[in-house]
Write an enzyme that holds these catalytic residues in place. Structure first.
Site, PDB file in Angstrom:
ATOM      1  N   HIS A   1      36.570  35.374  51.536  1.00 18.48           N
ATOM      2  CA  HIS A   1      37.604  35.669  51.437  1.00 18.48           C
ATOM      3  C   HIS A   1      37.950  36.560  52.341  1.00 18.48           C
ATOM      4  CE1 HIS A   1      40.966  37.073  47.629  1.00 18.48           C
ATOM      5  NE2 HIS A   1      41.040  38.396  48.852  1.00 18.48           N
ATOM      6  N   GLU A   2      37.487  37.391  52.393  1.00 16.78           N
ATOM      7  CA  GLU A   2      37.522  38.622  53.269  1.00 16.78           C
ATOM      8  C   GLU A   2      38.492  37.872  55.262  1.00 16.78           C
ATOM      9  OE1 GLU A   2      39.594  41.518  53.108  1.00 16.78           O
ATOM     10  OE2 GLU A   2      39.155  41.162  51.259  1.00 16.78           O
TER      11      GLU A   2
ATOM     12  N   HIS B   1      41.821  36.414  55.272  1.00 16.95           N
ATOM     13  CA  HIS B   1      42.018  37.169  55.723  1.00 16.95           C
ATOM     14  C   HIS B   1      42.682  37.313  57.175  1.00 16.95           C
ATOM     15  CE1 HIS B   1      43.643  38.405  51.569  1.00 16.95           C
ATOM     16  NE2 HIS B   1      43.012  39.072  52.020  1.00 16.95           N
TER      17      HIS B   1
ATOM     18  N   ASP C   1      46.612  37.587  50.225  1.00 21.83           N
ATOM     19  CA  ASP C   1      45.784  37.446  47.940  1.00 21.83           C
ATOM     20  C   ASP C   1      47.127  36.719  47.718  1.00 21.83           C
ATOM     21  OD1 ASP C   1      43.715  38.986  48.816  1.00 21.83           O
ATOM     22  OD2 ASP C   1      45.250  40.568  48.990  1.00 21.83           O
TER      23      ASP C   1
END
Ligand SMILES: *[C@@H]1O[C@H](CO)[C@@H](O)[C@H](O)[C@H]1NC(C)=O
Ligand SMILES: *[C@@H]1O[C@H](CO)[C@@H](O)[C@H](O)[C@H]1NC(C)=O
Ligand SMILES: *[C@@H]1O[C@H](CO)[C@@H](O)[C@H](O)[C@H]1NC(C)=O
Ligand SMILES: *[C@@H]1O[C@H](CO)[C@@H](O)[C@H](O)[C@H]1NC(C)=O
Ligand SMILES: *[C@@H]1O[C@H](CO)[C@@H](O)[C@H](O)[C@H]1NC(C)=O
Ligand SMILES: *[C@@H]1O[C@H](CO)[C@@H](O)[C@H](O)[C@H]1NC(C)=O
Ligand SMILES: CC(=O)N[C@H]1CO[C@H](CO)[C@@H](O)[C@@H]1O
Length: 658
Positions: free
Chosen positions: A154-155, A158, A165
């Site tokens: 997830h990170e 980014h 998000d």
């Protein structure tokens, strides 16, 4: 802390500073992923094990979610030099500044929430991912965040691809065009129920507020733990079925989340698909898993730095040489951190070692090094001679150049530069370049970049402090309280004969240990200075140490300097105009509360000078963004007048998960 205070105290200089970025994608595998453990984190081998487990697991999720395109091939774990028990190698060019992932203690606003600092908008790379030691080691947190490998993915999304998000705590619901109340989520097929936290609707049904048409405060959407859907990792990676990103098909354009806001309603998969990584990489055929990542353990060590200073005729222009010597003196006396090793080389067409490496353990050593600074300029130039001698000096500690640094200050061009490129690149040394004046060599920029150094262009503007500024920026940011040096003020002004210049310095209460006021001037005796502390006490010239050779005077404030407004008046005692400057530095007042710092940078995607550029400034306390502050940037073009702009806080810096 009062946000408004920053308006005056933080006029930021922005240099053209290329993005410090280390991750490489080669043949499907990400390499050079640096995970740095903060010096404050106590030694704990479990953290290393946890990092390895997390990244190994993340590699599978990454490979699966990108349809067999990417995996992690090589990860470098950089630990503080206080960690002794394991067998670590020495870092080559890796530094904390280049880390993609930071492990440090939890900070004020995030607790154990992992987050990624990224503010360059949709599709652009972020600055770093942050995890806390507890996040890595406390298994109770798995219930909150899900498997660590999936959180890492997830990170990573980014950080590497610039997606945002898909949840929104502030707007968990919205009214769709069909007049339906929907939860902000992705995919839109995710099932769950609306429940109410308040007793008045304990039957589990949320009530629509007739006034606003929205769900009543306290209503929540609870996603079922069993889902058919596989997306989305940017919404709720904690659920076991979630292994993919939202695509055009299941992405809800109406949901009021950051992904829609910043990426113009595109799905996260759509953004990932248009990344350079994706475009250059085809899926791997077959069904097998990706190869496991390899890990390299590195321990940081004391800095080894050689100043390599140009003393050719090119330097003779205007006040260039004088200013360089002044800036170098300030670097030696104040900026370079205790415990480092520093040497000095000068060059014209030949190089001369002015000082071999000295260990910075006392004020005496600093003064002795300062007295080795050159005092004349003469002759042609060979940058390669200078660099070779600098590398030789850096070998003085233990025979190797890897991980050492050169600060090269140079004016003018040297056509023979390419001849030493291979030598330099093979040395593993980082070269920071300060191009003095406007006609510096563009080839140096690529040399600097390929060694992972920082590049600075300093103009010849009379009242510019950017040479000193360049040295303050080379100073590392990986150090922490109590050693972290913070630049509070740095200004230079041309003052007419017998004129004066005065100003205000705001001392924040997060700093104040080892506060030093440094005054620089051009000729003759020191200017007359009065510095008044917040209680009204005046410090004058008698309180300063004067270095008449370099024209630098220092006032060290004993103990912790008072927080509040300090004022200064500097009077030019000469019968002609001269440039005088003031630099104020300090260290944190407490070993646990990080000071507020600011850093700036350009967008750097090969733009022509005519095109507008975006300037980013990051104002933070420790690793935490400070919000609601106004920041003014002073931009010095290579020629022409400085441009002053007020930077907007678009708040896009704050993205975290759950
Ligand atoms: C920042 O500037 C804006 C617009 O000039 C102003 O409205 C706001 O009050 C300022 N904020 C602070 C903290 O000074
Ligand atoms: C990803 O994993 C899921 C199960 O977790 C599986 O159904 C799917 O086929 C995998 N996709 C790829 C591309 O391997
Ligand atoms: C500094 O230099 C002086 C004179 O050259 C010398 O006597 C002294 O020992 C040196 N101090 C240190 C700490 O090296
Ligand atoms: C180059 O600098 C050295 C000092 O490092 C000096 O002795 C020499 O004369 C200079 N060369 C020329 C051509 O001036
Ligand atoms: C400090 O200096 C200012 C400006 O010269 C002067 O007005 C003030 O009286 C001085 N304060 C003291 C305590 O001497
Ligand atoms: C201030 O710094 C010195 C050395 O840098 C350190 O010994 C001292 O403990 C610090 N004081 C505080 C209050 O942190
Ligand atoms: C090191 C640090 O700043 N820790 C703080 C992080 O945030 C928590 C909760 O707000 C504080 O209790 C810690 O002191």
């Amino acid at each position: 802390m009062q946000a408004a205070m920053y308006l005056l105290s933080l006029a930021v200089m922005c240099w053209k500073l290329q993005q410090v970025y280390s991750v490489q994608l080669r043949d499907h595998g990400y390499e050079d992923v640096i995970i740095a453990v903060h010096p404050q984190v106590p030694e704990n081998p479990q953290i290393i094990t946890a990092i390895k487990d997390m990244v190994s697991e993340a590699s599978f999720y990454l490979f699966n979610a990108t349809k067999r395109r990417f995996f992690y091939r090589e990860v470098k774990i950089l630990v503080p030099n206080t960690w002794q028990s394991l067998n670590f190698q020495r870092p080559q060019y890796e530094a904390h500044q280049k880390a993609s992932v930071m492990i440090s203690n939890p900070n004020f606003s995030y607790g154990n929430d992992p987050y990624t600092l990224h503010y360059k908008g949709c599709g652009n790379k972020g600055k770093y991912i942050h995890f806390t030691p507890d996040f890595l080691m406390d298994d109770n947190l798995l219930m909150v965040y899900g498997p660590r490998g999936k959180v890492f993915l997830h990170e990573w999304a980014h950080f590497q691809w610039g997606v945002f998000d898909e949840y929104n705590y502030e707007k968990p619901f919205f009214l769709s065009v069909d007049n339906e109340i929907k939860a902000t989520r992705c995919s839109s097929e995710m099932v769950g129920m609306y429940v109410c936290k308040k007793r008045s609707c304990s039957d589990g049904e949320c009530i629509i507020d007739p006034l606003t048409g929205n769900l009543e405060e306290g209503c929540m959407f609870l996603a079922n733990s069993n889902q058919k859907v596989k997306s989305s990792i940017m919404y709720m990676q904690s659920l076991s079925s979630i292994v993919e990103f939202c695509t055009e098909q299941d992405h809800d354009k109406e949901a009021p989340n950051m992904q829609n806001k910043i990426c113009s309603y595109r799905s996260s998969w759509d953004v990932i698909k248009s990344s350079a990584d994706f475009k250059s990489t085809k899926p791997i055929l077959g069904t097998g898993p990706p190869p496991p990542p390899s890990f390299l353990l590195l321990r940081s060590r004391a800095r080894v730095i050689c100043l390599v200073l140009d003393i050719s005729d090119n330097m003779a222009k205007g006040q260039q040489f004088h200013r360089l010597r002044q800036a170098a003196a300030i670097f030696l006396q104040q900026l370079v951190e205790p415990g480092s090793y520093v040497g000095i080389v000068t060059f014209n067409e030949t190089a001369e070692v002015k000082s071999t490496l000295r260990h910075i353990v006392s004020e005496d050593v600093r003064w002795n090094l300062t007295s080795c600074l050159p005092d004349t300029v003469r002759g042609g130039m060979s940058v390669c001679e200078g660099i070779s001698a600098g590398l030789q000096v850096n070998k003085g500690l233990d025979g190797i150049t890897e991980g050492s640094e050169i600060i090269l200050a140079v004016s003018g061009r040297d056509t023979s530069l390419p001849t030493c490129l291979t030598n330099v690149l093979g040395s593993g040394s980082v070269i920071h370049t300060i191009a003095v004046g406007h006609d510096a060599d563009p080839e140096l920029e690529s040399l600097t970049e390929s060694t992972g150094g920082k590049m600075f262009f300093t103009s010849n503007n009379k009242d510019s402090d950017n040479l000193i500024g360049a040295f303050t920026e080379i100073f590392p940011v990986n150090k922490d309280p109590p050693d972290l040096l913070t630049k509070i003020t740095s200004v230079q002004r041309l003052i007419e004969a017998e004129g004066h210049f005065s100003g205000l310095v705001i001392m924040d209460k997060t700093v104040g240990n080892d506060t030093v006021f440094t005054i620089t001037w051009e000729a003759g005796d020191p200017p007359y200075v009065i510095i008044r502390d917040p209680s009204g006490f005046n410090y004058t010239n008698e309180n300063f140490d004067h270095n008449l050779l370099c024209q630098v005077s220092n006032l060290k404030i004993p103990g912790i300097s008072q927080a509040g407004f300090w004022t200064y008046i500097i009077t030019n005692t000469l019968k002609k105009s001269q440039v005088v400057g003031i630099l104020v530095t300090s260290r944190p007042s407490s070993s646990t509360i990080p000071p507020t710092t600011i850093s700036g940078e350009w967008t750097d995607e090969g733009i022509t000078p005519e095109q507008p550029r975006t300037v980013f400034a990051e104002l933070k306390q420790g690793h935490i963004a400070v919000q609601g502050a106004n920041v003014t940037a002073v931009i010095e073009p290579e020629s022409g007048d400085p441009i002053i702009v007020t930077l907007k806080d678009n708040g896009a810096g704050k993205h975290h998960i759950y």
